[in-house]
Design a protein around this motif. Structure first.
Motif, short mmCIF file in Angstrom:
data_model
loop_
_atom_site.label_atom_id
_atom_site.label_comp_id
_atom_site.label_asym_id
_atom_site.label_seq_id
_atom_site.Cartn_x
_atom_site.Cartn_y
_atom_site.Cartn_z
N GLY A 127 0.83 -1.20 0.00
CA GLY A 127 0.00 0.00 0.00
C GLY A 127 0.85 1.24 0.00
N PRO A 128 0.22 2.38 -0.21
CA PRO A 128 0.95 3.64 -0.24
C PRO A 128 1.38 4.05 1.16
CG PRO A 128 -1.40 4.05 -0.36
CD PRO A 128 -1.22 2.56 -0.41
N PRO A 129 2.23 5.07 1.25
CA PRO A 129 2.62 5.58 2.57
C PRO A 129 1.37 5.97 3.38
CG PRO A 129 3.98 6.56 0.86
CD PRO A 129 2.90 5.79 0.16
N ALA A 130 1.41 5.66 4.65
CA ALA A 130 0.36 6.00 5.62
C ALA A 130 -0.94 5.22 5.40
CB ALA A 130 0.09 7.51 5.64
N ALA A 131 -0.88 4.13 4.64
CA ALA A 131 -2.08 3.31 4.46
C ALA A 131 -2.38 2.46 5.69
CB ALA A 131 -1.93 2.42 3.23
N GLY A 132 -1.40 2.33 6.59
CA GLY A 132 -1.64 1.59 7.81
C GLY A 132 -0.82 0.32 7.95
N LYS A 133 0.23 0.18 7.17
CA LYS A 133 1.04 -1.04 7.25
C LYS A 133 1.62 -1.24 8.66
CE LYS A 133 3.42 0.25 3.55
NZ LYS A 133 2.64 1.33 2.93
N ASP A 134 2.19 -0.19 9.25
CA ASP A 134 2.73 -0.30 10.61
C ASP A 134 1.63 -0.61 11.62
OD1 ASP A 134 5.39 0.21 9.87
OD2 ASP A 134 5.18 2.37 10.17
N THR A 135 0.51 0.08 11.50
CA THR A 135 -0.59 -0.07 12.45
C THR A 135 -1.20 -1.46 12.37
OG1 THR A 135 -1.02 2.30 12.24
CG2 THR A 135 -2.76 0.96 13.22
N VAL A 136 -1.41 -1.96 11.17
CA VAL A 136 -1.97 -3.31 11.01
C VAL A 136 -0.97 -4.35 11.50
CG1 VAL A 136 -2.75 -5.02 9.32
CG2 VAL A 136 -3.59 -2.66 9.19
N THR A 137 0.32 -4.12 11.26
CA THR A 137 1.33 -5.06 11.76
C THR A 137 1.32 -5.11 13.28
OG1 THR A 137 2.70 -4.73 9.79
CG2 THR A 137 3.80 -5.62 11.75
N ARG A 138 1.20 -3.97 13.94
CA ARG A 138 1.11 -3.96 15.41
C ARG A 138 -0.13 -4.73 15.86
NH1 ARG A 138 3.26 1.16 14.76
NH2 ARG A 138 1.23 2.18 14.74
N ALA A 139 -1.25 -4.54 15.17
CA ALA A 139 -2.48 -5.25 15.53
C ALA A 139 -2.32 -6.76 15.31
CB ALA A 139 -3.66 -4.71 14.71
N LEU A 140 -1.61 -7.15 14.26
CA LEU A 140 -1.34 -8.57 14.04
C LEU A 140 -0.50 -9.14 15.18
CD1 LEU A 140 -0.56 -8.69 10.22
CD2 LEU A 140 -2.23 -10.14 11.41
N ASN A 141 0.52 -8.39 15.61
CA ASN A 141 1.38 -8.83 16.70
C ASN A 141 0.61 -8.94 18.01
OD1 ASN A 141 3.47 -7.81 19.04
ND2 ASN A 141 4.36 -9.31 17.63
N GLU A 142 -0.35 -8.04 18.22
CA GLU A 142 -1.18 -8.13 19.42
C GLU A 142 -2.12 -9.34 19.35
OE1 GLU A 142 -3.07 -4.30 19.79
OE2 GLU A 142 -1.14 -3.28 20.06
N LEU A 143 -2.55 -9.68 18.15
CA LEU A 143 -3.40 -10.85 17.94
C LEU A 143 -2.61 -12.13 18.20
CD1 LEU A 143 -6.21 -11.80 16.76
CD2 LEU A 143 -5.04 -11.91 14.55
N GLU A 194 -7.57 -3.65 14.16
CA GLU A 194 -7.82 -4.93 14.84
C GLU A 194 -8.65 -5.86 13.96
OE1 GLU A 194 -6.82 -1.68 17.43
OE2 GLU A 194 -8.56 -1.87 16.11
N GLU A 195 -9.62 -5.29 13.24
CA GLU A 195 -10.44 -6.10 12.33
C GLU A 195 -9.60 -6.56 11.14
OE1 GLU A 195 -13.78 -8.03 10.56
OE2 GLU A 195 -13.11 -7.62 12.59
N SER A 196 -8.74 -5.68 10.63
CA SER A 196 -7.83 -6.06 9.54
C SER A 196 -6.95 -7.22 9.97
CB SER A 196 -6.95 -4.87 9.13
OG SER A 196 -7.73 -3.80 8.66
N ALA A 197 -6.41 -7.13 11.18
CA ALA A 197 -5.55 -8.19 11.71
C ALA A 197 -6.33 -9.49 11.86
CB ALA A 197 -4.95 -7.77 13.04
N ARG A 198 -7.55 -9.40 12.36
CA ARG A 198 -8.38 -10.59 12.52
C ARG A 198 -8.64 -11.26 11.17
NH1 ARG A 198 -13.03 -12.58 11.85
NH2 ARG A 198 -13.98 -10.72 10.96
#
Length: 189
Positions: free
Chosen positions: A11-27, A170-174
């Motif tokens: 995805g483009p910059p700021a699409a949420g790659k870091d944020t979704v990765t953190r949510a995956l790690n929390e999952l 969190e939903e993306s990670a799920r």
């Protein structure tokens, strides 16, 4: 799991790659962002900083799976780094080029789940400013390059597409975790 599983977030910059990765790690703590080798300067968090000599050595050894240049730096997906990431768990690789996805899928044997994370150019501006980026103009150029990259590859198929404005991290990670579990189950069936 018989075959190694990995996740590619495109995805483009700021699409949420870091944020979704953190949510995956929390999952599930097995998910961890793959730290690409970065040759250059600037942001160091999330990267393994390397030298031009190290990059040249990897190239000569045939251990560069993919490399690209952006923001005046070279970013490298290397075989030894990828080996280590798989030993540790499920690597999550961030990419902004379809050629990078293809190079990784074709050049490193694993069961790759490829996810398109998307947001508008306006959201990229808002998120970039909100996180204090000093290079928002360059990130907008990268957003446009990502859009053009997508348009140039209409045959690219995604295992999952997520609008990161409409879908919480969190939903993306799920959804990603569920997809990997389904694929693992299908592989063992």
């Amino acid at each position: 799991m018989s075959q190694k599983q990995g996740v590619i977030l495109y995805g483009p910059p700021a699409a949420g790659k870091d944020t979704v990765t953190r949510a995956l790690n929390e999952l599930d703590a097995r998910y961890a962002q793959f730290a690409r080798l970065k040759v250059g300067s600037g942001k160091t968090v999330g990267y393994r900083m390397g030298s031009a000599d190290e990059f040249a050595h990897l190239e000569m050894a045939g251990d560069v799976v993919y490399a690209n240049t952006r923001y005046g730096n070279t970013y490298v997906i290397d075989r030894p780094g990828m080996d280590s990431a798989f030993e540790a768990g499920v690597p999550v690789v961030h990419l902004g080029q379809v050629d990078g996805i293809r190079a990784l899928v074709d050049g490193y044997a694993a069961d790759w789940t490829v996810v398109l994370l998307w947001c508008s150019q306006e959201v990229t501006v808002e998120r970039s400013a909100g996180r204090g980026d000093s290079d928002t103009t360059a990130r907008l150029a990268a957003w446009q390059a990502t859009r053009e990259d997508l348009d140039a590859h209409p045959d690219m198929r995604w295992d999952l597409t997520v609008d990161t404005v409409a879908t919480a991290p969190e939903e993306s990670a799920r959804l990603i975790g569920q997809l990997l579990a389904q694929r693992a189950g299908a592989a063992t069936a």
